[in-house]
Each structure stands twice: as C-alpha cells, then as structure tokens.
Scaffold this motif. Structure first.
Motif, PDB file in Angstrom:
ATOM      1  N   VAL A  92      -4.567 -55.790 -14.524  1.00 53.50           N
ATOM      2  CA  VAL A  92      -5.835 -55.660 -13.814  1.00 53.50           C
ATOM      3  C   VAL A  92      -5.681 -56.062 -12.350  1.00 53.50           C
ATOM      4  O   VAL A  92      -6.335 -55.509 -11.462  1.00 53.50           O
ATOM      5  CB  VAL A  92      -6.949 -56.496 -14.484  1.00 53.50           C
ATOM      6  CG1 VAL A  92      -7.218 -56.009 -15.896  1.00 53.50           C
ATOM      7  CG2 VAL A  92      -6.617 -57.975 -14.490  1.00 53.50           C
ATOM      8  N   THR A  93      -4.784 -57.025 -12.096  1.00 60.90           N
ATOM      9  CA  THR A  93      -4.513 -57.401 -10.708  1.00 60.90           C
ATOM     10  C   THR A  93      -3.876 -56.242  -9.953  1.00 60.90           C
ATOM     11  O   THR A  93      -4.230 -55.954  -8.800  1.00 60.90           O
ATOM     12  CB  THR A  93      -3.593 -58.633 -10.653  1.00 60.90           C
ATOM     13  OG1 THR A  93      -4.207 -59.709 -11.366  1.00 60.90           O
ATOM     14  CG2 THR A  93      -3.349 -59.063  -9.217  1.00 60.90           C
ATOM     15  N   MET A  94      -2.942 -55.562 -10.611  1.00 63.15           N
ATOM     16  CA  MET A  94      -2.291 -54.413  -9.995  1.00 63.15           C
ATOM     17  C   MET A  94      -3.272 -53.273  -9.772  1.00 63.15           C
ATOM     18  O   MET A  94      -3.251 -52.609  -8.729  1.00 63.15           O
ATOM     19  CB  MET A  94      -1.117 -53.941 -10.862  1.00 63.15           C
ATOM     20  CG  MET A  94       0.066 -54.892 -10.875  1.00 63.15           C
ATOM     21  SD  MET A  94       1.380 -54.347 -12.008  1.00 63.15           S
ATOM     22  CE  MET A  94       1.792 -52.749 -11.290  1.00 63.15           C
ATOM     23  N   LEU A  95      -4.146 -53.035 -10.752  1.00 65.64           N
ATOM     24  CA  LEU A  95      -5.149 -51.980 -10.611  1.00 65.64           C
ATOM     25  C   LEU A  95      -6.089 -52.283  -9.448  1.00 65.64           C
ATOM     26  O   LEU A  95      -6.465 -51.393  -8.683  1.00 65.64           O
ATOM     27  CB  LEU A  95      -5.941 -51.829 -11.907  1.00 65.64           C
ATOM     28  CG  LEU A  95      -5.195 -51.227 -13.101  1.00 65.64           C
ATOM     29  CD1 LEU A  95      -6.089 -51.202 -14.328  1.00 65.64           C
ATOM     30  CD2 LEU A  95      -4.715 -49.822 -12.779  1.00 65.64           C
ATOM     31  N   THR A  96      -6.480 -53.532  -9.330  1.00 70.04           N
ATOM     32  CA  THR A  96      -7.341 -53.919  -8.208  1.00 70.04           C
ATOM     33  C   THR A  96      -6.605 -53.759  -6.885  1.00 70.04           C
ATOM     34  O   THR A  96      -7.190 -53.322  -5.890  1.00 70.04           O
ATOM     35  CB  THR A  96      -7.805 -55.379  -8.378  1.00 70.04           C
ATOM     36  OG1 THR A  96      -8.462 -55.529  -9.635  1.00 70.04           O
ATOM     37  CG2 THR A  96      -8.765 -55.778  -7.270  1.00 70.04           C
ATOM     38  N   ALA A  97      -5.313 -54.113  -6.882  1.00 72.49           N
ATOM     39  CA  ALA A  97      -4.513 -53.956  -5.662  1.00 72.49           C
ATOM     40  C   ALA A  97      -4.389 -52.485  -5.277  1.00 72.49           C
ATOM     41  O   ALA A  97      -4.485 -52.127  -4.096  1.00 72.49           O
ATOM     42  CB  ALA A  97      -3.136 -54.568  -5.869  1.00 72.49           C
ATOM     43  N   VAL A  98      -4.167 -51.631  -6.291  1.00 70.42           N
ATOM     44  CA  VAL A  98      -4.070 -50.187  -6.025  1.00 70.42           C
ATOM     45  C   VAL A  98      -5.378 -49.675  -5.446  1.00 70.42           C
ATOM     46  O   VAL A  98      -5.398 -48.896  -4.483  1.00 70.42           O
ATOM     47  CB  VAL A  98      -3.716 -49.422  -7.313  1.00 70.42           C
ATOM     48  CG1 VAL A  98      -3.867 -47.920  -7.110  1.00 70.42           C
ATOM     49  CG2 VAL A  98      -2.289 -49.739  -7.732  1.00 70.42           C
ATOM     50  N   ARG A  99      -6.477 -50.116  -6.042  1.00 66.93           N
ATOM     51  CA  ARG A  99      -7.789 -49.705  -5.514  1.00 66.93           C
ATOM     52  C   ARG A  99      -8.005 -50.253  -4.117  1.00 66.93           C
ATOM     53  O   ARG A  99      -8.581 -49.588  -3.256  1.00 66.93           O
ATOM     54  CB  ARG A  99      -8.883 -50.185  -6.455  1.00 66.93           C
ATOM     55  CG  ARG A  99     -10.287 -49.799  -6.024  1.00 66.93           C
ATOM     56  CD  ARG A  99     -10.450 -48.316  -5.875  1.00 66.93           C
ATOM     57  NE  ARG A  99     -10.702 -47.668  -7.137  1.00 66.93           N
ATOM     58  CZ  ARG A  99     -10.829 -46.358  -7.298  1.00 66.93           C
ATOM     59  NH1 ARG A  99     -10.706 -45.553  -6.261  1.00 66.93           N
ATOM     60  NH2 ARG A  99     -11.053 -45.829  -8.470  1.00 66.93           N
ATOM     61  N   GLY A 100      -7.513 -51.479  -3.860  1.00 65.42           N
ATOM     62  CA  GLY A 100      -7.617 -52.033  -2.513  1.00 65.42           C
ATOM     63  C   GLY A 100      -6.827 -51.218  -1.505  1.00 65.42           C
ATOM     64  O   GLY A 100      -7.297 -50.979  -0.380  1.00 65.42           O
ATOM     65  N   VAL A 101      -5.636 -50.785  -1.899  1.00 63.60           N
ATOM     66  CA  VAL A 101      -4.827 -49.927  -1.013  1.00 63.60           C
ATOM     67  C   VAL A 101      -5.554 -48.615  -0.747  1.00 63.60           C
ATOM     68  O   VAL A 101      -5.537 -48.092   0.371  1.00 63.60           O
ATOM     69  CB  VAL A 101      -3.445 -49.661  -1.652  1.00 63.60           C
ATOM     70  CG1 VAL A 101      -2.686 -48.596  -0.865  1.00 63.60           C
ATOM     71  CG2 VAL A 101      -2.635 -50.942  -1.713  1.00 63.60           C
ATOM     72  N   GLN A 102      -6.216 -48.101  -1.788  1.00 61.67           N
ATOM     73  CA  GLN A 102      -6.988 -46.867  -1.619  1.00 61.67           C
ATOM     74  C   GLN A 102      -8.120 -47.082  -0.614  1.00 61.67           C
ATOM     75  O   GLN A 102      -8.398 -46.217   0.217  1.00 61.67           O
ATOM     76  CB  GLN A 102      -7.551 -46.416  -2.960  1.00 61.67           C
ATOM     77  CG  GLN A 102      -8.241 -45.064  -2.907  1.00 61.67           C
ATOM     78  CD  GLN A 102      -8.675 -44.594  -4.279  1.00 61.67           C
ATOM     79  OE1 GLN A 102      -8.306 -45.182  -5.290  1.00 61.67           O
ATOM     80  NE2 GLN A 102      -9.448 -43.539  -4.320  1.00 61.67           N
ATOM     81  N   CYS A 103      -8.776 -48.225  -0.690  1.00 65.30           N
ATOM     82  CA  CYS A 103      -9.846 -48.535   0.261  1.00 65.30           C
ATOM     83  C   CYS A 103      -9.301 -48.631   1.689  1.00 65.30           C
ATOM     84  O   CYS A 103      -9.916 -48.146   2.640  1.00 65.30           O
ATOM     85  CB  CYS A 103     -10.536 -49.844  -0.124  1.00 65.30           C
ATOM     86  SG  CYS A 103     -11.507 -49.757  -1.647  1.00 65.30           S
ATOM     87  N   ILE A 104      -8.130 -49.263   1.820  1.00 67.83           N
ATOM     88  CA  ILE A 104      -7.507 -49.379   3.141  1.00 67.83           C
ATOM     89  C   ILE A 104      -7.145 -47.995   3.675  1.00 67.83           C
ATOM     90  O   ILE A 104      -7.376 -47.673   4.849  1.00 67.83           O
ATOM     91  CB  ILE A 104      -6.263 -50.275   3.076  1.00 67.83           C
ATOM     92  CG1 ILE A 104      -6.665 -51.715   2.735  1.00 67.83           C
ATOM     93  CG2 ILE A 104      -5.490 -50.242   4.393  1.00 67.83           C
ATOM     94  CD1 ILE A 104      -5.487 -52.632   2.478  1.00 67.83           C
ATOM     95  N   GLY A 105      -6.568 -47.159   2.795  1.00 67.43           N
ATOM     96  CA  GLY A 105      -6.225 -45.795   3.194  1.00 67.43           C
ATOM     97  C   GLY A 105      -7.436 -45.010   3.634  1.00 67.43           C
ATOM     98  O   GLY A 105      -7.386 -44.252   4.617  1.00 67.43           O
ATOM     99  N   THR A 106      -8.548 -45.190   2.933  1.00 70.77           N
ATOM    100  CA  THR A 106      -9.789 -44.502   3.310  1.00 70.77           C
ATOM    101  C   THR A 106     -10.302 -44.999   4.651  1.00 70.77           C
ATOM    102  O   THR A 106     -10.760 -44.215   5.490  1.00 70.77           O
ATOM    103  CB  THR A 106     -10.859 -44.715   2.229  1.00 70.77           C
ATOM    104  OG1 THR A 106     -10.374 -44.208   0.978  1.00 70.77           O
ATOM    105  CG2 THR A 106     -12.149 -43.998   2.597  1.00 70.77           C
ATOM    106  N   ALA A 107     -10.221 -46.311   4.857  1.00 69.00           N
ATOM    107  CA  ALA A 107     -10.665 -46.882   6.137  1.00 69.00           C
ATOM    108  C   ALA A 107      -9.825 -46.346   7.299  1.00 69.00           C
ATOM    109  O   ALA A 107     -10.357 -46.034   8.378  1.00 69.00           O
ATOM    110  CB  ALA A 107     -10.588 -48.400   6.080  1.00 69.00           C
ATOM    111  N   VAL A 108      -8.509 -46.226   7.073  1.00 69.50           N
ATOM    112  CA  VAL A 108      -7.626 -45.668   8.112  1.00 69.50           C
ATOM    113  C   VAL A 108      -7.984 -44.211   8.388  1.00 69.50           C
ATOM    114  O   VAL A 108      -8.036 -43.779   9.547  1.00 69.50           O
ATOM    115  CB  VAL A 108      -6.143 -45.789   7.675  1.00 69.50           C
ATOM    116  CG1 VAL A 108      -5.238 -45.034   8.641  1.00 69.50           C
ATOM    117  CG2 VAL A 108      -5.737 -47.253   7.596  1.00 69.50           C
TER     118      VAL A 108
END
Length: 431
Positions: A166-182
């Motif tokens: 679940v930590t990894m899934l949250t991290a992946v989703r966080g990376v997705q959020c960062i990618g969207t922000a970029v």
C-alpha cells in the motif's frame, strides 16, 4: 427486407482527462479501419462499417460527474449546443463527451483556455479522489504497525507485504500526481505563449493499473501460502462483488443517483457478507480441538519443569514468521476449561519468544514490553543473558523478561521458576 445486423467489437481501454486528444486520435484510427464508436457498454462498443476519415472531438464536460455512466440532462443540453456548432454528439460517460464532426465548417466547441481549464479541474479532481483511499489506508497501516500492534505487523509476512504494497501504491499515485502537476505547468506555459497544448497519451498511467493487479495477485498468493482461510474468503468475496458490481454498472448504465444508491447498497451488503463469513468460520472451530492441537505443538508446559496435578484445561499456541524474525506464543492453564465456562484457574503460564537478527527490532520490542519492569542482574547470570527485568519477586506470580543478542523471552506465570527450573525452560525453548 430484414435489416442486416452489423458486427460489433468491445474494447477495454481507459483514457485520462489529460489524454482527451489521444482519445480522439484513437477513435479516428479505429474509423479508418472500419470500426466506428457507437457507445459505452461495459467497455467501448464499436460497430463495423466502411472505413472512413472521421474527425472526433473528446471534450471534458465540467458539469459532469465521476458517477455518470451515461449522459445526464445537462450533458444532453450541452450536446444540443454543440450540434449547432457542427458537431454530432455520440455518447458520454463520467465527464467525457464524444462528438463526431458533421460539417466541414464546424467551429471548435470550446476555446483553448476553456479546454485547459476543464481538463485540469477534472484531472485533479479525479486524482484527488483516487489518492484519498490509498493514502488513508497507508497512514492507517503505518499507525497500527508503529503503535500497539507493532509485533503483529513486524512478525507477519502478510502484514509486512500489505504495508509495503500500500505504501508503494501510494507512492506510485504520488508520482502520478507530480507528473500531472508538471504537465499542467508545462501546458500553462504553452497556453500563455500562444502555442497549442497536446493532450496526448500518458504512458505512466499503465504503471498504476499494473500495480493494482500485482497487489491483488500477491495478496492471494500470501493468503494461500499462510493458510489464511478467513482472509482469503473475504478477499475473494470482496473482489467478486466489486467485479460484478463494476460490470453491471458499466453495462446497464444507471443514472447518477441510481449509481450512487447501488454502490452504497452493494458496499454495505459486501461488508455484512464478509462479517458473516468470519463469524461462521470462527464458531465452526471447536475449542476442544484447538486446545488439543496447541498442547501437541507447545514446546513448554508447566509439567515440563515442575510437578503438576491433573491435566491442562486450556492451551493456545501461535507461531508467526516474517523476513524480520519469528514470534512464538504459548499459553497454558491448568484446572480451567474455557469451553465449559469455568472461571477459576489453579495455575497459568504464558510465554513469548522473539527471535531476530535485526538489533533495532528486538530493541524496540524490549522497550515496549519492559516498560515498568525492574532490572534484575542476578537473573541474567542464571539465564546467561545480556539483560533481565522482572515484575514481581520470589516464586509468586510475576513476569520475567530476558534478552539475548538475537532473542527475547517474556515469561509470565502464577508460580515463577527457580534457578533449576529456569535451566529446564531454557533448554525446552532452545534459548
């Protein structure tokens, strides 16, 4: 004359809101191959026809909802507005509205600024909603793993895998959020400089879907390996309910309000069903059978190191193992039969043996377990240990804590062992 029925083809592909341009391009490519988009119906449904160079437009409707499985009234009104601009409305789902160009002189449905605003608001709203659940679960698991359930989590491969995944899934989703922000920042610069924004395919989205599938497969595998019947049954029921519910909603396409009511009702029913499965399984295990099994597996009972009268009335054995270490738990009561509702007990013994090659783990267990205990140096000499603590004195009821370099023993008894008995216990538990 009977009308010839055309072949249809169902395609399972998902596009994000910032991929609306890639979505339109995909529909155009399908039309060139003779497959024309007709509607959403448990996937994208295409109808076979003559290859044609059809221009599609996929717009994000700001008044739509993630719970829309078909066009609601505001979307239908929006479609009439677009028809006047030369675009034929085909179908809509969530906040997506798909149009087909009908007139050569068709004007853009929205301005570049409006499209950018609609797309970013919808994308951020969806990401926020999808980020909430894994974030809450991760925080909840972390609090439990570092709180009162520390040992349960550290000495269980299943729990450790859950925490890591679940930590990894949250991290992946966080990376997705960062990618969207970029992407949003880059697109905004293009918009301000008068350049056209490309709403192309975001390939990193595949990572999220793959992570979910791997997560489910890993859980099923671990539950099977550790013989966790209840948890496996509940997971299977939950996954099946979600699958059937998702397919039914996608196929029958209820209204927005109907979708909300259906999902809430089925969710409550699924939770109730899982609780019932757990209760039925729990009451189906006879207490006598578990006590007999425990006695056969326990490495130590009172009669192993001192004389006892009668037979144990109740016993419990638990063994947990993870990549970090092992945890053995033994509980034995003489003169007490829990299955018969007896309350008096003549003699009780319980012990926990923690083993790990990681000093930080044993240090944390030791600090948590020995809070309020007094250090007893002479006990350390008997057990040949690096540290001992105790609650209580003499051979009356008490708790003994013994720590070696890679092992911790916590022994609680109504009658504490003397020096000779301690050596027998040490040998029985392989300390």
């Amino acid at each position: 004359m009977k009308k010839e029925k055309r072949r249809t083809r169902r395609v399972f592909r998902n596009f994000g809101y910032i991929e609306c341009g890639a979505f339109a391009g995909y529909l155009h490519e399908m039309s060139l191959k003779g497959w024309h988009f007709r509607e959403w119906r448990a996937g994208m449904l295409f109808e076979e026809g003559e290859p044609a160079d059809i221009t599609y437009c996929v717009e994000v409707f700001p008044k739509g909802s993630e719970m829309d499985t078909k066009p609601e009234e505001p979307a239908k009104e929006y479609a009439e507005y677009c028809r006047a601009a030369g675009w034929e409305f085909i179908d809509g789902e969530r906040k997506f509205c798909i149009f087909r160009k009908k007139e050569e002189g068709a004007v853009p449905i929205v301005t570049e600024e409006e499209r950018f605003s609609n797309v970013t608001k919808a994308e951020l709203g969806q990401l926020g909603g999808e980020m909430l659940t894994p974030l809450i679960v991760t925080v909840s698991f972390c609090l439990r793993a570092t709180g009162g359930e520390f040992e349960d989590w550290m000495f269980s491969n299943l729990y450790l895998t859950l925490l890591l995944t679940v930590t990894m899934l949250t991290a992946v989703r966080g990376v997705q959020c960062i990618g969207t922000a970029v992407w949003i920042a880059s697109a905004k610069r293009k918009l301000n400089s008068g350049r056209k924004i490309a709403y192309g395919k975001q390939h990193w989205r595949v990572v999220w879907n793959v992570a979910y599938v791997l997560f489910l497969m890993m859980l099923i595998f671990l539950l099977a390996v550790e013989d966790r019947v209840v948890e496996g049954s509940m997971l299977a029921v939950f996954a099946l309910v979600l699958l059937v519910l998702s397919w039914g909603i996608a196929y029958f396409r209820p209204t927005r309000s109907g979708n909300w009511a259906l999902q809430i009702s089925v969710g409550v029913a699924a939770v109730f069903l899982m609780v019932m499965v757990a209760v039925i399984w729990a009451v189906s295990v006879p207490e006598e059978e578990s006590t007999e099994t425990a006695l056969a597996e326990l490495p130590l009972i009172q009669s192993d190191y001192r004389e006892m009268e009668g037979q144990p009335g109740w016993a419990d054995y638990q063994y947990m193992e993870s990549v970090l270490g092992t945890w053995l738990q033994g509980r034995v009561d003489y003169g007490k039969d829990l299955s018969k509702g007896e309350e008096e007990q003549s003699d009780s013994l319980s012990y926990d043996v923690y083993r790990s090659e990681y000093p930080w783990l044993l240090r944390e267990v030791w600090q948590r377990e020995t809070d309020g205990a007094d250090a007893i140096s002479e006990e350390g000499e008997i057990w040949d240990a690096r540290e001992t603590k105790r609650i209580g004195s003499g051979q009356g009821a008490g708790i003994l804590y013994v720590r070696w370099s890679d092992t911790i023993l916590i022994l609680q008894a109504d009658v504490m062992p003397d020096e000779e008995q301690s050596l027998i216990i040490k040998e029985k538990l392989s300390l």
